[in-house]
Motif scaffolding. Structure first.
Motif, mmCIF file in Angstrom:
data_model
loop_
_atom_site.group_PDB
_atom_site.id
_atom_site.type_symbol
_atom_site.label_atom_id
_atom_site.label_comp_id
_atom_site.label_asym_id
_atom_site.label_seq_id
_atom_site.Cartn_x
_atom_site.Cartn_y
_atom_site.Cartn_z
ATOM 1 N N LEU A 104 0.823 -1.214 0.000
ATOM 2 C CA LEU A 104 0.000 0.000 0.000
ATOM 3 C C LEU A 104 0.857 1.263 0.000
ATOM 4 O O LEU A 104 0.523 2.246 -0.663
ATOM 5 N N TYR A 105 1.964 1.231 0.741
ATOM 6 C CA TYR A 105 2.867 2.397 0.721
ATOM 7 C C TYR A 105 3.459 2.569 -0.685
ATOM 8 O O TYR A 105 3.552 3.683 -1.202
ATOM 9 N N ALA A 106 3.867 1.461 -1.294
ATOM 10 C CA ALA A 106 4.454 1.520 -2.635
ATOM 11 C C ALA A 106 3.488 2.158 -3.631
ATOM 12 O O ALA A 106 3.867 3.039 -4.417
ATOM 13 N N LEU A 107 2.230 1.734 -3.590
ATOM 14 C CA LEU A 107 1.265 2.220 -4.575
ATOM 15 C C LEU A 107 0.773 3.633 -4.264
ATOM 16 O O LEU A 107 0.734 4.500 -5.143
ATOM 17 N N THR A 108 0.407 3.885 -3.008
ATOM 18 C CA THR A 108 -0.240 5.167 -2.685
ATOM 19 C C THR A 108 0.748 6.287 -2.399
ATOM 20 O O THR A 108 0.349 7.455 -2.349
ATOM 21 N N HIS A 109 2.023 5.968 -2.189
ATOM 22 C CA HIS A 109 3.020 7.006 -1.952
ATOM 23 C C HIS A 109 4.014 7.104 -3.105
ATOM 24 O O HIS A 109 4.148 8.139 -3.736
ATOM 25 N N GLU A 110 4.699 6.006 -3.366
ATOM 26 C CA GLU A 110 5.788 6.072 -4.348
ATOM 27 C C GLU A 110 5.265 6.209 -5.777
ATOM 28 O O GLU A 110 5.768 7.026 -6.545
ATOM 29 N N VAL A 111 4.283 5.402 -6.142
ATOM 30 C CA VAL A 111 3.754 5.482 -7.510
ATOM 31 C C VAL A 111 2.993 6.798 -7.705
ATOM 32 O O VAL A 111 3.197 7.513 -8.692
ATOM 33 N N VAL A 112 2.141 7.132 -6.748
ATOM 34 C CA VAL A 112 1.322 8.347 -6.853
ATOM 35 C C VAL A 112 2.195 9.597 -6.959
ATOM 36 O O VAL A 112 1.856 10.557 -7.657
ATOM 37 N N ALA A 113 3.348 9.589 -6.280
ATOM 38 C CA ALA A 113 4.235 10.761 -6.280
ATOM 39 C C ALA A 113 4.717 11.127 -7.676
ATOM 40 O O ALA A 113 5.109 12.270 -7.923
ATOM 41 N N HIS A 114 4.691 10.189 -8.618
ATOM 42 C CA HIS A 114 5.187 10.456 -9.970
ATOM 43 C C HIS A 114 4.178 11.191 -10.845
ATOM 44 O O HIS A 114 4.518 11.621 -11.948
ATOM 45 N N GLY A 115 2.931 11.325 -10.355
ATOM 46 C CA GLY A 115 1.944 12.030 -11.169
ATOM 47 C C GLY A 115 1.619 11.248 -12.430
ATOM 48 O O GLY A 115 1.459 10.027 -12.407
ATOM 49 N N GLU A 116 1.528 11.938 -13.552
ATOM 50 C CA GLU A 116 1.221 11.270 -14.827
ATOM 51 C C GLU A 116 2.364 10.338 -15.200
ATOM 52 O O GLU A 116 3.530 10.737 -15.210
ATOM 53 N N LEU A 117 2.041 9.100 -15.499
ATOM 54 C CA LEU A 117 3.051 8.082 -15.737
ATOM 55 C C LEU A 117 3.417 7.975 -17.212
ATOM 56 O O LEU A 117 2.565 8.101 -18.096
#
Length: 562
Positions: A322-335
């Motif tokens: 959940l940390y990986a998806l909601t923090h690290e991935v989300v932090a990148h904005g548009e992928l």
């Protein structure tokens, strides 16, 4: 009597549990500081509550580090950043030094606003910034104090030029023929730092001594180019002598060379001594650098070691995902397309190989059904669930202090679990989980230097072409993890209470090693399969309630006192 004694003991345990819960709630609310910087440091801690008022509309600029407490390279960098902040303290009316802990969930919006996708990241903020200004990134990866100074001096001069700031000391070199300076010798005494265009020594001196007492207005810097030096200089100095400090005395028509290959500190000392201590505000004593790691004699008990190094908790795996998806991935904005591919791959191996008993599988399946994955769809699907896990303490991955263990531990645990479960199910390409891991670490893992190390170690996935069985995949990850353990053993990022070692130890698995000390791969496979193939929901250690709560209290009190 026995019943009274038992009731008394139960009440005592209940009290300890309530106390531990209370302290933990304080910890989660941020009452207990667990960041890398304390009020005693010259680094100002910024957060969601104070960053706007601190940086908006101020006559000075900011240098802000965005870090994650769990990031090993951030912990490496912290002593150097503290040292840098201490050494440029005389510049505080020009530039302030701050830091934001992006691992703190309360700072998530701040780190997203400033577009932070990796740690540590440094940004410069101009003076008189408005709330929309998010600054510019420092592009260099050199973390030495000298490099930080060099880049910051360049930034200060750029700010000065761009905003026409006149109340700061001019860092520009004096222009005109050297002879003109000699002629001015009759008017006032001058100290001049002769240097080439690449040197930052003169500008560092000017920043260090600005605003102090008598004589500082008589210090200047001059850029000289060989072979176009003035003949008087060329006859005395060679290019290798630069930077050099010279003095032109009042009423003199010549100059004295005071020091060649001079450092900023040496030049300042000569100037201080010349003015007999009149520049006393400028005589900072430089502490030793970098900070020495603190050693401890505290040792973990056998039960604590088993909990930390040999227990896989399902809640830790879920918290990591959940940390990986909601923090690290989300932090990148548009992928980007590559990031989209890596995210889909990550999500698919989670759905296929995460333990079937996981409480988050349904949400992951729901997320995978979204056509275009991105920050909004991830937050919409997982945000509430993520908040529940954020307020839950790490179990197996709980280190002796909050800065140890945690998320990086959870990442290793997750990928070991996925490779073992793929081996058990014998499903798909044997290297599939490893490829998904490489893609995630390469594109999303916040500690960028950790990411670069891992991608280099796997040759960006080229190693996986040699893997033809599921057993080889499990053993490959085990071998690479031990290589990282060996590299980081004894490092400042290593938990002194639960130090890194070659895993598993012979004391935990005597059959895993042959008589000559080499690993028995079949036994290693059985051990890894047993450990990672059956994560537990509650601790399977024999630690009593009392000792477990005592450890929790010690852990939390340690966070308060350090």
């Amino acid at each position: 009597t026995k019943l009274i004694l038992l009731d008394s003991l139960l009440q005592e345990k209940k009290m300890i549990k309530l106390t531990a819960s209370f302290l933990f709630l304080l910890f989660m609310k941020g009452v207990i500081s667990v960041g890398l910087y304390s009020p005693e440091d010259d680094v100002i801690s910024l957060d969601t509550g104070n960053i706007n008022s601190a940086v908006t509309g101020k006559p000075y600029g900011w240098m802000i580090e965005f870090y994650a407490t769990w990031c090993g390279h951030c912990r490496h960098f912290a002593p150097l950043y503290k040292q840098f902040a201490k050494e440029i303290l005389p510049w505080k009316d020009i530039l302030k030094v701050g830091a934001v802990d992006c691992a703190n969930p309360e700072n998530e919006d701040v780190c997203m606003k400033y577009k932070i996708t990796g740690y540590p990241s440094i940004k410069y903020i101009f003076p008189e910034a408005d709330e929309e200004n998010i600054g510019v990134f420092r592009t260099s990866w050199d973390k030495s104090v000298e490099a930080l100074k060099r880049d910051t001096i360049f930034y200060i001069q750029a700010m000065q030029w761009e905003q026409n700031i006149t109340h700061w000391p001019s860092l520009d070199a004096v222009e005109g023929p050297f002879e003109d300076l000699i002629e001015n010798g009759g008017q006032k005494e001058m100290f001049i730092i002769l240097e080439d265009e690449e040197s930052y020594t003169g500008r560092e001196v000017l920043l260090d001594i600005h605003g102090t007492n008598r004589g500082t207005e008589n210090v200047a810097r001059m850029v000289v180019k060989y072979p176009y030096m003035n003949d008087d200089i060329k006859n005395i100095l060679s290019n290798s002598d630069l930077p050099a400090l010279i003095r032109i005395g009042r009423g003199q028509s010549n100059f004295d060379v005071l020091r060649t290959e001079v450092s900023a500190r040496e030049a300042e000392t000569i100037i201080y001594n010349h003015y007999n201590g009149m520049l006393s505000t400028l005589a900072p004593t430089r502490p030793q650098r970098p900070d020495q790691p603190v050693t401890t004699s505290k040792k973990a008990s056998a039960d604590q070691l088993k909990r930390r190094r040999y227990t896989v908790m399902l809640t830790d795996l879920e918290k990591t995902v959940l940390y990986a998806l909601t923090h690290e991935v989300v932090a990148h904005g548009e992928l980007s397309d590559d990031q989209q591919y890596a995210l889909v791959d990550f999500l698919n191996v989670l759905i296929e190989f995460l333990p079937r008993s996981s409480a988050i599988l349904t949400s992951l399946v729901k997320l995978s059904a979204v056509g275009q994955l991105g920050p909004e769809s991830i937050k919409e699907t997982l945000e509430e669930l993520s908040e529940v896990y954020e307020n839950q303490e790490w179990s197996s991955c709980r280190g002796s202090k909050p800065k140890f263990g945690g998320y990086p531990c959870g990442q290793w645990m997750l990928w070991h679990t996925l490779t073992v479960n793929q081996m058990k199910e014998e499903q798909g390409d044997p290297a599939r989980v490893l490829r998904a891991m490489n893609g995630y670490i390469k594109h999303f893992f916040g500690c960028r230097e950790c990411s670069n190390h891992f991608v280099a170690m796997t040759k960006d996935g080229e190693d996986f072409k040699k893997i033809v069985t599921y057993q080889e995949s499990v053993l490959y990850l085990w071998e690479k993890h031990n290589q990282v353990n060996a590299r980081l053993s004894g490092d400042t990022s290593d938990d002194p209470v639960f130090p890194k070692f070659q895993f598993p130890s012979s004391s935990q698995c005597s059959s895993c090693y042959l008589t000559d000390g080499s690993p028995d791969e079949q036994e290693i496979l059985m051990f890894l399969s047993s450990m990672y193939g059956s994560p537990v929901v509650v601790s399977n250690t024999s630690t009593s309630l009392f000792s477990d709560l005592t450890y929790s209290l010690g852990f939390l009190l340690g966070a308060m006192l350090t």
